[in-house]
Every structure is written in C-alpha cells, then in structure tokens.
Design an enzyme around this catalytic site. Structure first.
Site, short mmCIF file in Angstrom:
data_model
loop_
_atom_site.label_atom_id
_atom_site.label_comp_id
_atom_site.label_asym_id
_atom_site.label_seq_id
_atom_site.Cartn_x
_atom_site.Cartn_y
_atom_site.Cartn_z
N THR A 117 -1.38 -1.08 1.98
CA THR A 117 -2.08 -2.37 1.63
C THR A 117 -3.25 -2.26 1.48
O THR A 117 -4.25 -1.42 2.11
CB THR A 117 -1.62 -3.42 2.74
N TYR A 141 -2.54 -6.32 10.85
CA TYR A 141 -1.68 -6.08 9.97
C TYR A 141 -2.26 -4.95 9.10
O TYR A 141 -1.59 -3.77 9.05
CB TYR A 141 -1.40 -7.31 8.78
#
Ligand code: UDP
Length: 327
Positions: A117, A141
């Site tokens: 990501t 995250y």
C-alpha cells in the site's frame, strides 16, 4: 499455473480471480476466511475456507496442492480502525502473513505477489512519490504492510523466493459487467460511502478535514480502477515467471483528486445532491498521496486502460445499485 489467491473472495481478490479465470489456463485456489469476503464473489476457482493464522491448515493446503505462485490479498484495510486496534492489524496483516511466507519457503513456492500500500510512505516529502522514498508509515495499517515488505525482502535474500510488492494507491470501481464489486457492509472508503449516501443508505457524507495543506484543504488521493490494478498483478506474475528479481512497484495513475472533487464527481454521475458535512480530520490520513508510476510503466509495460475518475465512479455506482437492489 496453479495459483493460490488469499483473500480471493474479497473486493480486489475477486476481480483477480475473475481475470485469472478468463485467461483460461490457470488452476485457481482461493484461501479466504470469509470475514469480509463473500463466497458468491467467486466467479471461478476453488475455495478453501480457512484462516492465515492456522499454520497447520496452510501447511496441509500447500502439501495437497503444488502451487506455482501465491497472490496475497487477504488483509485488513481500514486505516482508522488500525489506529484504534493496532494489535489486530499487526497480527492479521503481519504475523499471519509470516505463516504464508513460511509455507512458501517450506514447500518451495517461489513466486509471491503481495498487496502492499501507499500507506507505507506515510506523509511523503514529495509527491508524486517514487518507490525509493523512505518508508515512514503513520498508522498501524501502513506499518503492518511495511513489515511484510521487509520480511519478504529478507526472505528473498535468504531463499529462492522472489516477490513483487505492489503498493496500491486508492483502489475503486467495479467489474465492467457489474458481476462483482465492493461488498463491505461497513464501507469506509470515500467513493463507496459517497455512493451509498447517494442511494439514501446513509444520511450524509462526512468530509474528514478541510484544513489540510492542499489547494482546497481536503486530502488528495490517486484513485485507480480495480481492473487496472488486476492487470498489474498479471504483469507481475509474468515478470516473476520470467525469472526476474524481487521488485517493488507503485500502482496508481500519477495524478490525484481531492475529497471535494471526488464528492462533486459522485454527485454528477449519480445525479443526486446528497448531504455533505465537513467535519474534523480522521486519524492517520496523510494530506496527499500520488504515485509516481513510471517504474511499473517502464519495467512491466503497464498501460492503464481506465484512468478516468468518471468511469471509476460509474462502474462503482452501477455495482452499488445492483448490490442494494436500486433502480
Ligand atoms: N474520506 C472522507 N469521508 C469518508 C471517507 C473518506 O472525507 O467518508 C476521506 C479520507 O479522510 C481520505 C480520503 O477520503 O482523505 C480517502 O479515504 P479512503 O478511506 O477512501 O482511503 P484511504 O486513503 O484512507 O486508503
């Protein structure tokens, strides 16, 4: 090829499975705990319901099936949830991925494609951001994904495993025939939430922060259609299959839209002037994330076909209407 797709019943994974199926010559095995995925999102492939925490089940699966490659989509993805529940993110996204990597090395599966990501960059010093920018995630995250990238790098150095980590920017849109799309019950992503507000399923859309250092004060993101992202995986698999070395690639178009611009476009596409409420910032949001995607374009020959915010929103809108039984 026999390909293991973890998280194949989820949003991006199910589009990947569809495309692998359409290419015709692959045997696709999906491993998914169905926590956020759905059995009926699988247009093809064989599903094993299981959890990546279950190392014994993984070992059994790898023993029974001789995989040529792994595509690892299974993950938790909600940034602000990761701020509230970091252990969940470190466990599910990092620790459980180690089980998968260990199964690969134990069973000599040498091709690994990882869903990383843009959140690994944190607040980049310069945008568009290149793959060489420092990894300074600002939420659990992003940290959990960065830790997997580091583990993959080290395992690639110490074994025959080779990997491609694809750093996704903001993935949106749906299958062009609207057979599959996002099905999260409690969607948090901007385009989906906006569309559900347009459908009347939510009272209002909250804009999280209007005081960022961006032209209109709202955050900027690089929105990429899920089918272009899936194509990047196809190319990454070819790249590894040709014997190339481990590599990291950004997946985005190289330009971005502010939250306000996205909301305006959603209103235009849907024809619904839904209620928008400008509220405080959300935890963990960097002001601007835009990919420098020259590496994937130059090295893998990636040529996105859907670099068009209107198309992205239109496919997602058709899907949302179908999902919710609206006309
Ligand atoms: N956002 C918003 N309202 C929402 C959902 C998202 O204002 O209901 C903003 C969010 O703060 C961020 C951008 O939209 O600036 C993209 O957020 P999203 O959750 O879609 O993806 P992320 O970039 O967090 O992965």
């Amino acid at each position: 090829m026999k390909i293991l797709v973890t998280g194949g019943a989820g949003y991006i994974g199910s589009h990947m499975v569809r495309t692998l199926g359409e290419k015709g010559n692959h045997d696709i095995v999906v491993y998914d705990n169905l926590s956020t995925g759905h059995r009926d999102s699988l247009l093809c492939g064989r599903l094993t319901v299981g959890d990546l925490a279950d190392a014994a089940a993984l070992d059994e699966l790898f023993r029974a099936e001789k995989f040529d490659a792994v595509m690892h989509f299974a993950t938790n993805i909600v940034v602000d949830e990761s701020v509230r529940e970091p252990v969940k993110y470190y466990r599910n996204n990092f620790v459980n991925t180690l089980n998968l990597i260990a199964a690969c090395t134990r069973h000599k599966v040498n091709r690994f494609i990882f869903s990383s990501t843009a959140a690994v960059y944190g607040i980049p010093e310069a945008v568009p951001v290149t793959e060489d920018a420092p990894l300074l995630p600002i939420n659990p995250y992003g940290s959990s994904k960065m830790m997997v990238e580091l583990a993959l790098r080290d395992v690639s150095l110490s074994s025959d495993l080779r990997h491609v980590a694809l750093r996704y920017f903001n993935v949106a849109g749906a299958d062009s025939a609207f057979r599959i799309g996002q099905k999260y019950k409690d969607a948090t992503h901007l385009i989906t939430v906006s569309l559900r507000t347009a459908l009347g399923l939510r009272e209002q859309l909250k804009v999280f922060g209007t005081d960022y250092d961006t032209p209109d004060g709202t955050c900027i993101r690089d929105y990429i259609h899920v089918d272009d992202l899936v194509e990047a995986h196809v190319l990454a698999l070819e790249y590894l299959s040709e014997g190339n070395k481990s590599r990291v690639f950004n997946c985005g178009y190289g330009h971005g839209y502010s939250v306000r611009e996205v909301v305006d476009k959603v209103k235009q596409v849907t024809g619904v002037d839904f209620r928008v409420n400008e509220t405080a910032r959300r935890a963990g949001d960097p002001p601007s994330l835009i990919a420098d995607s020259s590496r994937i374009r130059n090295e893998l020959g990636w040529m996105p076909a859907y670099d068009d915010l209107e198309y992205i929103i239109r496919t997602a809108w058709q899907w949302e209407k179908k999902l919710h039984g609206a006309k």
